[in-house]
Write a protein that holds these residues in place. Structure first.
Motif, short mmCIF file in Angstrom:
data_model
loop_
_atom_site.label_atom_id
_atom_site.label_comp_id
_atom_site.label_asym_id
_atom_site.label_seq_id
_atom_site.Cartn_x
_atom_site.Cartn_y
_atom_site.Cartn_z
N GLU A 5 51.15 40.01 39.28
CA GLU A 5 52.48 39.54 38.89
C GLU A 5 52.46 38.06 38.50
O GLU A 5 52.29 37.18 39.35
CB GLU A 5 53.44 39.76 40.07
N VAL A 7 50.35 35.98 37.18
CA VAL A 7 49.23 35.23 37.75
C VAL A 7 48.63 34.27 36.72
O VAL A 7 48.39 34.63 35.57
CB VAL A 7 48.14 36.20 38.26
N SER A 21 50.43 39.64 33.89
CA SER A 21 51.01 40.68 34.74
C SER A 21 50.43 42.03 34.32
O SER A 21 50.24 42.29 33.13
CB SER A 21 52.54 40.72 34.61
N GLN A 23 50.01 46.40 35.97
CA GLN A 23 50.22 47.37 37.03
C GLN A 23 49.25 48.53 36.85
O GLN A 23 48.94 48.93 35.72
CB GLN A 23 51.65 47.90 37.01
N ARG A 57 51.34 36.44 42.08
CA ARG A 57 51.06 37.28 43.25
C ARG A 57 50.21 38.48 42.86
O ARG A 57 50.28 38.96 41.73
CB ARG A 57 52.36 37.79 43.87
N ILE A 58 49.45 38.97 43.83
CA ILE A 58 48.69 40.21 43.69
C ILE A 58 49.03 41.09 44.88
O ILE A 58 48.98 40.63 46.03
CB ILE A 58 47.17 39.93 43.64
N LEU A 59 49.40 42.34 44.60
CA LEU A 59 49.81 43.26 45.65
C LEU A 59 49.01 44.55 45.58
O LEU A 59 48.75 45.07 44.49
CB LEU A 59 51.30 43.59 45.56
N LYS A 63 51.57 45.53 49.47
CA LYS A 63 51.24 44.45 50.40
C LYS A 63 50.59 43.31 49.64
O LYS A 63 49.62 43.50 48.91
CB LYS A 63 50.29 44.96 51.49
N GLU A 64 51.09 42.09 49.84
CA GLU A 64 50.54 40.95 49.12
C GLU A 64 49.16 40.59 49.65
O GLU A 64 48.96 40.41 50.85
CB GLU A 64 51.48 39.75 49.22
N ILE A 65 48.20 40.46 48.72
CA ILE A 65 46.83 40.08 49.07
C ILE A 65 46.41 38.82 48.32
O ILE A 65 45.22 38.50 48.25
CB ILE A 65 45.84 41.22 48.79
N THR A 66 47.38 38.09 47.78
CA THR A 66 47.09 36.90 46.98
C THR A 66 46.24 35.90 47.76
O THR A 66 46.59 35.51 48.87
CB THR A 66 48.40 36.20 46.57
N TRP A 68 43.46 36.22 49.26
CA TRP A 68 42.60 36.71 50.35
C TRP A 68 41.13 36.57 49.93
O TRP A 68 40.78 36.78 48.76
CB TRP A 68 42.88 38.18 50.63
#
Length: 225
Positions: A5, A7, A21, A23, A57-59, A63-66, A68
């Motif tokens: 999203e 990024v 972005s 999906q 963000r990355i999900l 669940k957000e894993i941005t 990580w």
């Protein structure tokens, strides 16, 4: 399954990914296309935790894993099969697979028949194509929710390329969610469900692979038509 999203990311001060972005639905096979330097591998690095984005963000499954780190992203369910074929060359094929873990949902030797005959051989003796297949099998051993392939055909002979792409398509047919960066645009569009085209770090086109393969710009720039 996977959402990227808005990024953006900078490396050494240069903007490599700019407001991207995308999906990927559960069980979907999405390819990412573009010329050298377009930002494809940089985008995969953000998705798999090799780099942290500057913004966005990355999900994974909501669940957000941005940001990580890579090992945590793997545990969350995203596995990477990189293009440089990382394997344990001093171990046999069977030993490599034992170290990588077992995925009860995937018959590795049915997916990669070439590896069957070399199960007891040292992995360091495998050809480039066989190393690529073993690297892909190791990624699957992590039991990923999403498997990411980075240039799986890079440096391989045409006959082996066809086998690798056939294996990836068969893997997709099992319901595995797949993201693949690939410079061989014609083959990627032939076997994937949807595609994103990157240029200068931005998404310039996305949609069904069959539709993108008929786009005039894609045909001229990437398909040589």
């Amino acid at each position: 399954m996977l959402v990227v999203e808005n990024v953006s990311s900078r490396f050494a001060g240069a903007l490599k990914i700019d407001d991207v972005s995308m999906q990927v639905g559960e069980g979907e096979f999405v390819s990412i296309l573009g010329a050298n330097g377009a930002g494809k591998t940089s985008l995969l690095g953000l998705i798999t935790g090799r780099y942290a984005p500057s913004s966005g963000r990355i999900l994974l499954e909501g669940k957000e894993i941005t940001g990580w780190p890579a090992h945590r992203v793997v545990r969350a369910g995203i596995a990477l099969a990189p293009q440089n074929h990382p394997i344990f060359t001093s171990l046999t094929v069977d030993e490599n697979l034992a170290v990588g873990g077992t995925n009860p949902d995937i018959d590795v030797f049915a997916l990669f028949p070439n590896l069957e005959r070399y199960r007891k051989a040292l992995a360091g003796r495998l050809s480039g194509g066989e190393r690529q297949m073993l690297s892909m099998a190791l990624a699957l051993g992590a039991r990923p929710r999403v498997v990411v392939f980075d240039e799986p055909s890079s440096g391989l002979a045409p006959k082996i390329i066809a086998q690798v792409f056939e294996a990836i398509r068969r893997l997709a047919d099992t319901g595995m969610t797949i993201v693949m960066v690939e410079q061989n645009a014609s083959q990627a569009l032939r076997i994937s469900d949807r595609a994103y085209v990157l240029e200068h770090g931005r998404v310039v086109l996305h949609g069904a692979s069959a539709e993108i393969s008929e786009n005039d710009h894609v045909r001229q720039a990437y398909l040589g038509v």
